[in-house]
Enzyme design. Structure first.
Site, PDB file in Angstrom:
ATOM      1  N   ASP A 138       5.410  -3.064  11.405  1.00 31.78           N
ATOM      2  CA  ASP A 138       3.946  -2.909  11.553  1.00 31.78           C
ATOM      3  C   ASP A 138       3.500  -3.014  13.004  1.00 31.78           C
ATOM      4  O   ASP A 138       2.519  -2.387  13.412  1.00 31.78           O
ATOM      5  CB  ASP A 138       3.188  -3.928  10.682  1.00 31.78           C
ATOM      6  CG  ASP A 138       3.563  -5.366  10.994  1.00 31.78           C
ATOM      7  OD1 ASP A 138       4.603  -5.600  11.631  1.00 31.78           O
ATOM      8  OD2 ASP A 138       2.828  -6.275  10.573  1.00 31.78           O
ATOM      9  N   ARG A 159       0.833  -1.215   0.000  1.00 29.74           N
ATOM     10  CA  ARG A 159       0.000   0.000   0.000  1.00 29.74           C
ATOM     11  C   ARG A 159       0.858   1.251   0.000  1.00 29.74           C
ATOM     12  O   ARG A 159       1.929   1.280   0.616  1.00 29.74           O
ATOM     13  CB  ARG A 159      -0.871   0.035   1.257  1.00 29.74           C
ATOM     14  CG  ARG A 159      -2.027  -0.932   1.230  1.00 29.74           C
ATOM     15  CD  ARG A 159      -2.970  -0.698   2.396  1.00 29.74           C
ATOM     16  NE  ARG A 159      -2.242  -0.581   3.650  1.00 29.74           N
ATOM     17  CZ  ARG A 159      -2.701   0.084   4.705  1.00 29.74           C
ATOM     18  NH1 ARG A 159      -3.869   0.697   4.660  1.00 29.74           N
ATOM     19  NH2 ARG A 159      -2.005   0.140   5.820  1.00 29.74           N
ATOM     20  N   SER A 199       7.510  -4.933   7.303  1.00 29.06           N
ATOM     21  CA  SER A 199       7.119  -5.863   8.382  1.00 29.06           C
ATOM     22  C   SER A 199       7.921  -7.156   8.365  1.00 29.06           C
ATOM     23  O   SER A 199       7.358  -8.254   8.338  1.00 29.06           O
ATOM     24  CB  SER A 199       5.630  -6.166   8.270  1.00 29.06           C
ATOM     25  OG  SER A 199       4.933  -4.963   8.222  1.00 29.06           O
TER      26      SER A 199
END
Length: 900
Positions: free
Chosen positions: A640, A522, A586
């Site tokens: 994350d 994203r 992450s």
């Protein structure tokens, strides 16, 4: 004349549909906990939960009490793939003094007959399971226990009502045990109707309704457990013995009962009881015909008005007479012969009239029976949520078998009343004997299966003592990761993030955030406002990362990322602005500062080459340079988990722990600088990214790893790595379930022992299916549909087992996760030096958010293992996007403060 006389016995389809609706209402009443006590149709749970699946085998005994004769049977069930069984029986009379005497005499008689049978068959020295067919209404609380509610069918034995008939039979058998060397184990109490369904179910697995139309009448069918209020649990199905003979005992059929029905009832052994049975069963139809003929004769419509002794004698006209008189092919000769034997000397007109009376009486019986059966079939179809249903009804009983027209009439009316059901009627071969043996065989099979399933799943049930050990081991590993001398060899890496503060509300500006951590990537634009109108606005776009890029070269991966950023900047019209950027990455990174992150190792299916050991920020900067279209200020590389903590910290300053329970599993928390030996300085706090997924990579939790965990690990992209994550995260739970299902199928406990192609495919069982299957709102029917989508053709029993396996695996994951979190909480409590810790944990991840039980089990486990910590769990909103922007904003704020 006869038609006019018996007008009320001729029932139109509209009347039958009305009867059908009334019976449906009675069924609902009988199934409800609050309405059952006053319901006429008792809907008794039989505790038969499963139909035969063809794998039953062995020798079984059955005894059958309830008809005009007592029967003992030996049934051999062969596991030869042909579903064959062999029945040997012996019939014994039921003397009047026994069926109207006292209880002890009755059960001694049953035991004597069984003993005689075992001697004849040379079975005395074998230990055999026995099914007891007892064809009277019983209230069961388990399969091998039943309290007699009321005698029916001319039985009136004293001292048996309201007692458990199985224990009475066991007592009688016990007396013989020592003296005659017999050992019989009563495994199941079966109603003959249930026995009929089970016998036919052995031959046709679609059979889920049993029907008796003989001296008595009754029906049973497989009902969804969730609808049976009288029995705990809502998984699976159970056979319900409707005891429909009592339909109308509360007046529900009064408008359809004729004067003859009332007269017959008054003269019966049980006035006011079993009113539906008295309109249908062969025990009463002959008597109904007699009462009608008597009245017609008295009124001069038959036999010249001469009333013979036969017409005045109760029980003189029997069902066999009615059946014989309705053999139309014989013309009127049968009717004439029978009436003459009864000293009635009929004319031809009398014969025609009597034959017509018989037809109307037996036709009404078939019609009423069809209406109630249609109600059951409709309920089954609605339970399954089908528009059209194929099913089989197993049938037994003298009236159905011997009456020349009955079966044909019944089939025709049922098909007319329920055109949406394709019904096969299957005649049962000795339902009460073979059926009792089948119920016993199924119970025997299920008990053996249950033992093996329990043994398979036992290693997943972690008692509190083991979880405490896990907590203590995690605590020790956390300390190793923080200490300078042990950090290099620690499995839980405790990586410093250089995030030294949480949001204070003064952050503001426009920030870009990138989020890479799964199969999607994203790019976000985040606008943060401070002051009274504090808010965070976000705009984002999602891009897929193809497998060939996830597992290609590092350069290809970062070029793809930059291509996605370029698309987004173009889309938002901000290509010229040099915005500060937070990069959520992450994967385990060793950071030397907030904007430097060296990849320790790929997880979650990524395998891009030339990345491990490299600084991911540098790789991103180089890719931006290669493209040479725009420039960005990369301020922070973020995990994350840290983003999750920061997002919740923006809402609640007490949030100092971040937890991810999704595709991966990880925790971060604010640690006192003085405890972080690998970073200079002792003042303040820094967020530590534990990377706890690698807990156990040194073998410290091998004692709780099952063979299935080892298979999943060996088949993964990173064998021997991230062992704790492989037991607790969404990416692997479905695969653990698949391995267990394969093992249970190999043991013949699932899917009829057939491992389908789809079950062999690694990764077919996604974790979202676990969440769906374990949902409390989902009926087993929907579970079966999910399994069918996966190419797994499951029975109702299979679905229950699959649901149980999913539950055990996800519960273990939540408890292990809870044990790890308890270790962190205890550490925080000791850091603060308080008796009781009040703290908020920010949580994100699909497993926590979407799984129906994971979050609850996790919270319960934390409460048990860290009782001195009051924990608030706060759901994070977009930790990896919003969190990355907030970290960037906090870093900018702290940087500006530092510069000033």
């Amino acid at each position: 004349q006869v038609d006019r006389y018996l007008y009320h016995m001729r029932l139109s389809d509209d009347v039958l549909l009305d009867v059908m609706a009334r019976f449906q209402a009675e069924m609902v009443k009988g199934l409800g906990r609050d309405t059952n006590p006053t319901a006429a149709v008792k809907m008794l749970p039989s505790f038969v939960r499963s139909l035969p699946d063809g794998s039953e085998k062995g020798d079984f005994l059955a005894v059958d009490l309830g008809g005009s004769q007592f029967r003992a049977h030996q049934v051999k069930v062969f596991d030869d793939g042909k579903q064959s069984s062999q029945l040997e029986s012996k019939f014994y009379p039921t003397p009047k003094e026994v069926i109207q005497g006292n209880g002890a005499e009755l059960f001694d008689y049953v035991a004597d007959c069984l003993l005689d049978f075992m001697e004849t068959k040379n079975l005395k020295h074998k230990k055999l399971p026995l099914g007891f067919t007892f064809s009277f209404p019983c209230k069961q609380t388990k399969l091998e226990e039943g309290v007699l509610l009321a005698w029916t069918k001319h039985f009136k034995v004293r001292g048996v009502q309201d007692t458990d008939v199985v224990s009475s039979l066991r007592k009688a058998l016990q007396k013989h045990k020592a003296s005659f060397d017999i050992d019989v184990d009563v495994l199941a109490l079966v109603n003959d109707t249930v026995g009929t369904m089970m016998t036919c179910g052995y031959d046709d697995q679609r059979c889920e309704v049993g029907l008796i139309i003989g001296t008595g009448t009754n029906a049973c069918y497989m009902e969804e457990m969730r609808h049976i209020d009288l029995v705990e649990g809502d998984e699976g199905r159970m056979c319900i013995n409707t005891e429909w003979g009592a339909f109308g005992d509360d007046g529900a059929l009064d408008d359809l009962r004729t004067e003859f029905d009332r007269e017959l009832d008054l003269g019966s052994l049980n006035p006011g009881k079993q009113l539906f049975e008295k309109m249908i069963s062969s025990l009463y139809l002959g008597e109904l015909v007699r009462l009608i003929l008597l009245k017609m004769t008295k009124e001069g419509l038959l036999f010249n008005g001469k009333v013979s002794t036969a017409l005045l004698t109760k029980g003189k006209i029997e069902m066999k007479h009615v059946s014989a008189m309705e053999k139309y092919k014989e013309g009127l000769s049968n009717t004439k012969e029978i009436l003459t034997e009864l000293n009635l000397f009929p004319s031809e007109e009398d014969c025609v009239a009597v034959q017509h009376v018989c037809t109307i009486v037996s036709f009404r019986s078939a019609n009423l029976c069809a209406a109630a059966l249609a109600a059951i079939l409709t309920r089954l179809r609605e339970n399954k949520k089908l528009l059209r249903m194929r099913t089989t009804v197993g049938i037994d009983g003298g009236l159905y078998k011997t009456h020349p027209q009955y079966a044909k009439r019944l089939h025709k009316v049922v098909r007319r009343l329920v055109p949406t059901c394709d019904v096969r009627f299957l005649l049962s071969a000795s339902g009460s004997g073979r059926g009792a043996a089948m119920v016993t065989a199924v119970a025997h099979r299920l008990a053996a299966q249950r033992q093996r399933i329990d043994a398979t799943l036992a290693p997943f049930l972690l008692p509190l003592g083991i979880l405490r050990e896990v907590k203590d081991k995690m605590r020790a590993e956390l300390e190793y990761g923080l200490k300078r001398e042990t950090q290099a060899n620690a499995t839980v890496k405790m990586l410093p993030t250089y995030v030294c503060g949480t949001p204070d509300g003064t952050e503001k500006g426009k920030f870009l955030a990138l989020d890479l951590g799964g199969t999607n990537f994203r790019v976000l634009l985040v606008k943060i406002k401070s002051g009274r109108r504090r808010s965070v606005q976000m705009y984002n776009k999602i891009f897929a990362i193809p497998l060939e890029i996830m597992q290609g070269t590092g350069e290809e991966l970062f070029d793809h990322i930059v291509q996605c950023i370029a698309d987004f900047l173009e889309y938002m019209g901000i290509k010229g602005a040099r915005l500060p950027l937070g990069f959520t990455f992450s994967f385990p990174c060793r950071q030397a500062s907030i904007d430097k992150g060296t990849l320790v190792g790929w997880t979650k299916g990524f395998k891009a080459t030339d990345c491990e050991g490299e600084d991911v920020v540098d790789m991103l900067r180089e890719a931006i340079k290669r493209r040479n279209e725009f420039d960005l200020d990369i301020v922070a590389v973020v995990n994350d988990t840290v983003g999750t903590m920061m997002t919740c910290g923006y809402e609640d300053p007490n949030c100092e722990i971040g937890l991810i329970a999704g595709t991966g599993s990880n925790v971060c928390y604010m640690e006192d600088m003085k405890n972080i030996e690998i970073v200079e300085g002792n003042e303040g706090k820094m967020c530590i990214n534990t990377e706890w997924g690698a807990f156990g990579d040194n073998g410290c939790i091998d004692n709780i790893r099952t063979k299935y965990d080892k298979e999943v690990d060996e088949g993964s992209l990173n064998p021997g790595k991230q062992r704790y994550e492989k037991m607790t995260s969404g990416m692997y739970l479905g695969e653990i379930v698949r391995q267990i299902l394969i093992d249970l199928t190999k043991q013949g406990l699932l899917f009829r022992g057939h491992i389908s192609e789809s079950l062999r495919k690694r990764g077919i069982f996604e974790t979202k299916f676990l969440s769906q299957i374990e949902s409390d709102r989902l009926a087993l029917l929907q579970v079966r549909r999910i399994l069918q989508q996966l190419g797994l053709d499951s029975t109702c029993d299979d679905s229950i087992i699959v649901k149980e396996v999913c539950g055990v695996v996800s519960r273990r994951a939540a408890r292990l996760c809870g044990a790890g979190l308890a270790a962190i909480l205890e550490k925080k409590r000791e850091n603060r030096g308080v008796e009781r810790l009040q703290i908020t944990v920010g949580v994100d991840g699909t497993l926590y958010k979407l799984h129906p039980h994971f979050s609850r089990v996790l919270r319960e486990t934390v409460k048990e293992l860290a009782p001195q910590c009051d924990v608030t769990f706060m759901l994070s909103e977009d930790g990896s996007g919003k969190g990355a922007a907030l970290i960037t904003a906090v870093a900018k704020r702290l940087h500006n403060v530092g510069q000033k």
